[in-house]
Design a protein around this motif. Structure first.
Motif, PDB file in Angstrom:
ATOM      1  N   PRO A  17      37.712  34.618  34.181  1.00 61.58           N
ATOM      2  CA  PRO A  17      37.021  34.971  32.924  1.00 61.58           C
ATOM      3  C   PRO A  17      36.220  33.816  32.338  1.00 61.58           C
ATOM      4  O   PRO A  17      35.087  34.011  31.875  1.00 61.58           O
ATOM      5  N   PRO A  62      33.274  45.709  37.113  1.00 58.84           N
ATOM      6  CA  PRO A  62      34.730  45.548  36.930  1.00 58.84           C
ATOM      7  C   PRO A  62      35.523  45.737  38.219  1.00 58.84           C
ATOM      8  O   PRO A  62      36.540  45.068  38.426  1.00 58.84           O
ATOM      9  N   TYR A  87      38.422  33.449  43.923  1.00 60.59           N
ATOM     10  CA  TYR A  87      38.992  33.681  42.591  1.00 60.59           C
ATOM     11  C   TYR A  87      38.260  32.905  41.494  1.00 60.59           C
ATOM     12  O   TYR A  87      38.268  33.320  40.328  1.00 60.59           O
ATOM     13  N   TYR A 116      32.607  33.249  33.695  1.00 60.21           N
ATOM     14  CA  TYR A 116      31.514  34.061  33.184  1.00 60.21           C
ATOM     15  C   TYR A 116      31.188  33.724  31.731  1.00 60.21           C
ATOM     16  O   TYR A 116      30.045  33.867  31.291  1.00 60.21           O
ATOM     17  N   PRO A 165      29.338  41.298  35.678  1.00 59.91           N
ATOM     18  CA  PRO A 165      29.665  41.836  37.005  1.00 59.91           C
ATOM     19  C   PRO A 165      30.372  43.187  36.922  1.00 59.91           C
ATOM     20  O   PRO A 165      30.907  43.573  35.881  1.00 59.91           O
ATOM     21  N   TRP A 171      34.590  44.937  41.197  1.00 56.26           N
ATOM     22  CA  TRP A 171      34.441  43.686  41.941  1.00 56.26           C
ATOM     23  C   TRP A 171      35.364  42.608  41.374  1.00 56.26           C
ATOM     24  O   TRP A 171      35.989  41.861  42.124  1.00 56.26           O
ATOM     25  N   LEU A 172      35.457  42.555  40.060  1.00 59.61           N
ATOM     26  CA  LEU A 172      36.320  41.563  39.418  1.00 59.61           C
ATOM     27  C   LEU A 172      37.791  41.773  39.770  1.00 59.61           C
ATOM     28  O   LEU A 172      38.568  40.820  39.840  1.00 59.61           O
ATOM     29  N   ARG A 173      38.193  43.030  39.995  1.00 62.20           N
ATOM     30  CA  ARG A 173      39.604  43.334  40.254  1.00 62.20           C
ATOM     31  C   ARG A 173      40.004  43.148  41.719  1.00 62.20           C
ATOM     32  O   ARG A 173      41.167  43.333  42.067  1.00 62.20           O
ATOM     33  N   ARG A 219      35.601  34.895  39.883  1.00 65.26           N
ATOM     34  CA  ARG A 219      36.134  36.049  39.150  1.00 65.26           C
ATOM     35  C   ARG A 219      36.916  35.635  37.907  1.00 65.26           C
ATOM     36  O   ARG A 219      37.409  36.508  37.174  1.00 65.26           O
TER      37      ARG A 219
END
Length: 389
Positions: free
Chosen positions: A207, A225, A202, A210, A223, A227-229, A205
């Motif tokens: 915010p 989106p 986590y 980044y 990245p 993958w982020l979710r 990922r």
């Protein structure tokens, strides 16, 4: 003639009596050393040994058939099962700080064990305890395993710092004596390896992660989106490659977050396979022989108490500074959702040796604490940080 006959009769009686007592002596000797329970114990032991050998053979066959499902028994459970009274060495014996010939502290920090908070804490302690604080600059691609020339350059740079100094970097254990240099004071932290792997999942990922990376390196691509979710539970249950922890896999770079032992084992290739016995053994040996203190994130109370007493030049007043400043508590990830124990147990099966190393470090820390023989009530008071990072 009658006298001779009587004498011969008496002689025979005495001789028979002597043989009788010798026989009695032999019987008593045999009874003294013959114990039926020994035969029973030996028989039972032989049966147990045979069962153990069969069990080990079966386990080895199972491991070969299914590398992703290693049986896990914590290190401390193995130690307690022997029922051998613990002998705690003295604080002097357990203090590797005495082996350092210069006032140089080297914190080769493991990622996601609260090391960012610890680094900020050390920065503030540098003002109170009058030492120089240095950290490796942020890098686009951070190298944690170094070649021999790179290791030599690192050791030379650290030992050229003005003493007393503390140096912090994400890097594997580096043996200074290999290059003819005196050892620094090594410290580090560990964390439950399953909690750590979830935290990393986590963390990359989040915010703000980044935002910081883009600020430092503007040309970095954003990245995917999808993958982020991702969430960790689904990732594990669906056997997503990102969350499959195969035994013996070799990966390079700091992104291979699964191997906590790597930061203690060293730079050699045999330290890279995930969850390997050789990496575990070398990591344990490095901790015992080189590290002054390896703290535990889940128990900052004991960690701070041990650091204050074993490395006082750098950590005097660490508990007071921790409580006095909220600014040291950084990298708390509010975006990390809870993960079920069911999923954690699935992951834990593949982290058997990583878990054993964590328990080994925790056990050593507690031995160091008990060796101090501090009066009751002298421990620090720090809230649990299990889910803070």
């Amino acid at each position: 003639m009658e006298f001779l006959t009587k004498y011969r009769r008496m002689y025979m009686i005495k001789r028979s009596s002597l043989f009788f007592w010798i026989l009695i002596g032999l019987v008593c000797t045999l009874l003294l050393f013959y114990r039926p329970e020994d035969r029973i114990t030996k028989s039972t032991t032989d049966q147990s040994l045979s069962s153990t050998i069969n069990l080990v053979d079966n386990n080895q066959n199972t491991d070969e058939d299914n590398n992703n499902s290693i049986e896990y028994q914590p290190y401390y459970a193995q130690a307690r099962s022997t029922n051998i009274p613990e002998i705690v060495p003295s604080a002097y014996e357990m203090n590797n700080t005495r082996n350092a010939l210069q006032e140089i502290l080297f914190f080769n920090r493991v990622p996601k064990v609260g090391s960012q908070t610890f680094m900020e804490l050390m920065k503030q302690l540098s003002y109170f305890n009058d030492f120089h604080f240095h950290r490796d600059p942020v890098q686009r691609v951070e190298m944690i395993r170094l070649s021999m020339p790179q290791q030599f350059d690192l050791t030379s740079a650290i030992l050229n710092l003005p003493p007393p100094s503390a140096f912090v970097k994400h890097v594997c254990f580096t043996n200074f004596t290999r290059f003819g240099y005196p050892s620094p004071i090594y410290i580090n932290l560990v964390r439950d390896p399953v909690e750590r792997v979830i935290s990393w999942f986590y963390y990359v990922r989040a915010p703000w992660y980044y935002v910081e990376r883009k600020r430092a390196f503007p040309d970095l691509p954003l990245p995917d989106p999808n993958w982020l979710r991702k969430d960790f539970e689904t990732c594990v249950l669906q056997s997503d490659p990102e969350c499959v922890y195969n035994q013996g896999v070799r990966r390079e770079g700091i992104g291979d977050h699964r191997r906590q032992t790597l930061f203690f084992c060293g730079h050699e290739p045999d330290c890279t396979p995930f969850n390997s016995q050789e990496a575990l053994d070398k990591a344990k040996r490095a901790v015992e022989e080189n590290y002054a203190v390896v703290g535990v994130l889940e128990d900052l109370n004991t960690t701070f108490a041990v650091l204050e007493h074993y490395v006082p030049r750098f950590f005097r007043g660490v508990t007071r500074v921790y409580h006095a400043s909220e600014s040291v508590r950084v990298n708390r990830n509010s975006f990390k959702p809870p993960v079920s124990e069911y999923v954690k147990d699935i992951v834990r099966r593949n982290f058997s040796r990583e878990v054993e190393f964590y328990e080994f470090c925790k056990d050593r820390l507690y031995k160091q604490y008990r060796a101090l023989k501090l009066p009751s009530g002298k421990s620090t008071d720090v809230s649990s940080t299990r889910n803070a990072f």
